[in-house]
Design an enzyme around this catalytic site. Structure first.
Site, PDB file in Angstrom:
ATOM      1  N   ARG A  24       0.752  -1.350   0.062  1.00 58.02           N
ATOM      2  CA  ARG A  24       0.180   0.155  -0.028  1.00 58.02           C
ATOM      3  C   ARG A  24       0.916   1.284  -0.062  1.00 58.02           C
ATOM      4  O   ARG A  24       0.456   2.175  -0.613  1.00 58.02           O
ATOM      5  CB  ARG A  24      -1.122  -0.014   1.104  1.00 58.02           C
ATOM      6  CG  ARG A  24      -2.250   0.933   0.862  1.00 58.02           C
ATOM      7  CD  ARG A  24      -3.266   0.529   1.739  1.00 58.02           C
ATOM      8  NE  ARG A  24      -3.720  -0.899   2.161  1.00 58.02           N
ATOM      9  CZ  ARG A  24      -4.349  -1.078   3.135  1.00 58.02           C
ATOM     10  NH1 ARG A  24      -4.363  -0.204   4.361  1.00 58.02           N
ATOM     11  NH2 ARG A  24      -4.952  -2.326   3.470  1.00 58.02           N
ATOM     12  N   ARG A  87      -1.767   7.348  10.255  1.00 55.40           N
ATOM     13  CA  ARG A  87      -1.910   5.874   9.952  1.00 55.40           C
ATOM     14  C   ARG A  87      -2.884   5.827   9.013  1.00 55.40           C
ATOM     15  O   ARG A  87      -4.020   6.430   9.095  1.00 55.40           O
ATOM     16  CB  ARG A  87      -2.026   5.078  11.105  1.00 55.40           C
ATOM     17  CG  ARG A  87      -2.637   3.774  10.813  1.00 55.40           C
ATOM     18  CD  ARG A  87      -2.468   2.687  11.802  1.00 55.40           C
ATOM     19  NE  ARG A  87      -3.540   1.745  11.974  1.00 55.40           N
ATOM     20  CZ  ARG A  87      -3.490   0.810  11.085  1.00 55.40           C
ATOM     21  NH1 ARG A  87      -2.580   0.479  10.125  1.00 55.40           N
ATOM     22  NH2 ARG A  87      -4.614  -0.290  10.975  1.00 55.40           N
ATOM     23  N   SER A  90      -6.745  -0.325   7.920  1.00 57.25           N
ATOM     24  CA  SER A  90      -8.109  -1.069   7.839  1.00 57.25           C
ATOM     25  C   SER A  90      -8.644  -1.319   9.216  1.00 57.25           C
ATOM     26  O   SER A  90      -7.817  -1.576  10.174  1.00 57.25           O
ATOM     27  CB  SER A  90      -8.173  -2.235   6.976  1.00 57.25           C
ATOM     28  OG  SER A  90      -7.220  -3.128   7.427  1.00 57.25           O
ATOM     29  N   ARG A 217      -8.893  -4.189  -0.866  1.00 60.03           N
ATOM     30  CA  ARG A 217      -8.327  -3.575   0.081  1.00 60.03           C
ATOM     31  C   ARG A 217      -7.080  -2.599  -0.295  1.00 60.03           C
ATOM     32  O   ARG A 217      -6.895  -1.490   0.104  1.00 60.03           O
ATOM     33  CB  ARG A 217      -7.338  -4.419   1.175  1.00 60.03           C
ATOM     34  CG  ARG A 217      -8.285  -4.626   2.611  1.00 60.03           C
ATOM     35  CD  ARG A 217      -7.914  -5.756   3.460  1.00 60.03           C
ATOM     36  NE  ARG A 217      -8.914  -6.656   3.367  1.00 60.03           N
ATOM     37  CZ  ARG A 217      -9.212  -7.547   4.339  1.00 60.03           C
ATOM     38  NH1 ARG A 217      -7.983  -7.912   4.941  1.00 60.03           N
ATOM     39  NH2 ARG A 217     -10.156  -8.491   4.364  1.00 60.03           N
TER      40      ARG A 217
HETATM   41  N1  HPA Z   1      -9.599  -7.215  13.917  1.00 68.65           N
HETATM   42  C1  HPA Z   1      -8.251  -6.973  14.030  1.00 68.65           C
HETATM   43  N2  HPA Z   1      -7.779  -5.853  13.026  1.00 68.65           N
HETATM   44  C2  HPA Z   1      -8.118  -5.789  11.918  1.00 68.65           C
HETATM   45  C3  HPA Z   1      -9.515  -6.370  11.503  1.00 68.65           C
HETATM   46  C4  HPA Z   1     -10.183  -7.229  12.486  1.00 68.65           C
HETATM   47  O1  HPA Z   1     -11.326  -7.581  12.168  1.00 68.65           O
HETATM   48  N3  HPA Z   1     -10.057  -5.929  10.404  1.00 68.65           N
HETATM   49  C5  HPA Z   1      -9.069  -5.274   9.801  1.00 68.65           C
HETATM   50  N4  HPA Z   1      -8.062  -4.868  11.031  1.00 68.65           N
END
Ligand code: HPA
Length: 237
Positions: A24, A87, A90, A217
């Site tokens: 990324r 940061r 996701s 993603r």
């Molecule tokens: N848990 C922890 N970290 C994450 C998750 C998750 O479900 N999804 C993206 N990062």
């Protein structure tokens, strides 16, 4: 050269974006930076410096989890003079009203981190976003026509917790999402007196079990990346 980053001093800008995934970092540098230069390949944790709208900026992969993230953040601040760290990551939704692909701004991070608990001798520190960055992110989101949901997040050490119901405790306290880095970022920023913020795209939901693919993603997080870039360049360092 610091222990984990193979770049000379001066090769990294004071403004740094921090994706967990090094690919990324490559994607951001190639898509948004002018004159992007790769400065790190150690452990495949790619880092680039370039300019965005004429302002010098870097992007550094940090890996997954607080121990890895904290290594890069420590070295960026203390060896390379990073002053403003955002940061871009996701997270997983813990609440029905938080949908896959929403963008979340982490105002504060609760955590189960053993590493951070150890630093505070059993007492609790409240890792908090930098207000100037948070305020600018909200303004930039409006200017870009994006909906930014601000709230609290849970930073966990454990993606695959044996107790699959534990997250519900955090959801009960209004925590929007789970991820694995923000508490360490905000704690390091407080320790060293620099600015930090986390913007997170919701990639999956613990409530509905909806998910995005890894390709999505990597490629569809561009709204969040543009928001992070706009915020980074607008705030004084
Ligand atoms: N848990 C922890 N970290 C994450 C998750 C998750 O479900 N999804 C993206 N990062």
């Amino acid at each position: 050269m610091s222990t984990h980053i193979g770049a000379p001093k001066g090769a990294i800008a004071p403004r740094v974006l921090l994706p967990g995934d090094p690919l990324r970092a490559k994607f951001i540098a190639e898509k948004y930076f002018d004159n992007a230069k790769l400065y790190n390949e150690v452990r495949g944790m790619l880092g680039y410096t370039g300019t965005y709208k004429g302002v010098e900026i870097s992007v550094q992969g940090t890996g997954m989890g607080m121990p890895s993230h904290a290594i890069y953040v420590h070295e960026l601040i203390n060896f390379y003079g990073a002053r403003s760290l955002i940061r871009v990551g996701s997270c997983g939704s813990l609440r029905a009203e938080v949908k896959v692909r929403d963008i979340i701004m982490a105002l504060s991070a609760s955590t189960d981190s053993a590493m951070l608990a150890e630093s505070f001798k059993g007492m609790n520190f409240a890792p908090t976003a930098n207000w100037t960055l948070a305020d600018e992110a909200m303004r930039s989101a409006k200017a870009l026509g994006l909906t930014l949901k601000a709230g609290t997040v849970f930073s966990t050490d454990s993606f695959y917790n044996a107790n699959t119901e534990l997250w519900k405790i955090w959801a009960q306290y209004g925590i929007l999402v789970v991820e694995m880095e923000v508490a360490a970022l905000y704690t390091a920023a407080a320790r060293f007196g620099v600015k930090a913020l986390a913007l997170l795209t919701v990639s999956d939901s613990l409530v509905t079990h909806e998910e995005t693919s890894s390709e999505e993603r990597e490629k569809t997080f561009t709204d969040m990346m543009e928001l992070a870039l706009e915020t980074a360049i607008k705030v004084e360092i």
